[in-house]
Design a protein around this motif. Sequence first.
Motif: not given
Length: 300
Positions: A75-90, A98-101
């Motif tokens: 549902v709706g837009p997905i957030a791109v989360l910056e992580g440690p170093g070059a790691e990214r999460r959605l 459901q909230l999914i990371v």
Amino acid sequence: PLVAAAAALVQSRQRALGGPPLSPPVMEMRLRGTSDPMGALNPNVTGFGSGRLNLARAVADQQGSYSFGCGSRTVGPIAVLEGPGAERRLAFVTADAQLIVTPVNGDTLVRVARPAAPLGGIASLSRGHNGETALFVALANQTIAGYDDWGRGLSGWPVAAPGVTGFANQEPVLGDLNGDGICDVIWGGNDGRVHAWRLCGGTVDGFPKFLVGPAENIRVAVALMDDQPGAEIIAAAPTGQVFVFNAAGAELPGWPVLAVARPFSPLVIPNPNRPDESMVVLTGGQGTTIVDLQGRRVLS
């Protein structure tokens, strides 16, 4: 036959590298994404698909586009989360509440059931220099909930907020209203009011601000509209009236203006060389209206 053979060779290479087999959708994206474009050499020809199969790139290129299942419609837009170093999460929400990371490889890190279905996607921000993440989503139980990137509720959230009328999705808007370096959470309600909360969940002084009678949701955006600290709120009512006001709830000179009825969310087009010449674009089913920062009509 050539494409089938290419897919088999890619899977063989994937296996030799110790990786999992590619799913059919990922394989299709792999072969399409590594194909050679043909449009420039065939300017008057159509219908040749993504391009010419490039087997060397399909086998050797690093992974590009991919897909993974999440069990329900997002549902709706997905957030791109910056992580440690070059790691990214959605981070995203699904129709089954459901909230999914997940990291970019699709492995689920967090899956948390929410108390109600989402009314739109996630608005996210990084809190302070420590990189803590805050996620905000409007829910069908007339609340806006706040979570960290592990799905834990933020202190002071959820808050009561009116629902959604007339739009498929709507998300909270984030912006620093008073220039203190901390984002606030803004919501255009279907009660004719604009609501705003501090990051701690407390209501911003002067809000909610009444604009029009209850109807479809007010569409909001935030932008720097004057030379004072903090962003202003641009609020487009379903009547076509567009308001601009600051953190204290005071309207800026020249506003409100009448634009297109039932607009989508306002869009600010900045002029980096002349900030005072930036434009506000209002688009709806009946056309487009463009005004400058003083509310003067540029195009209709």
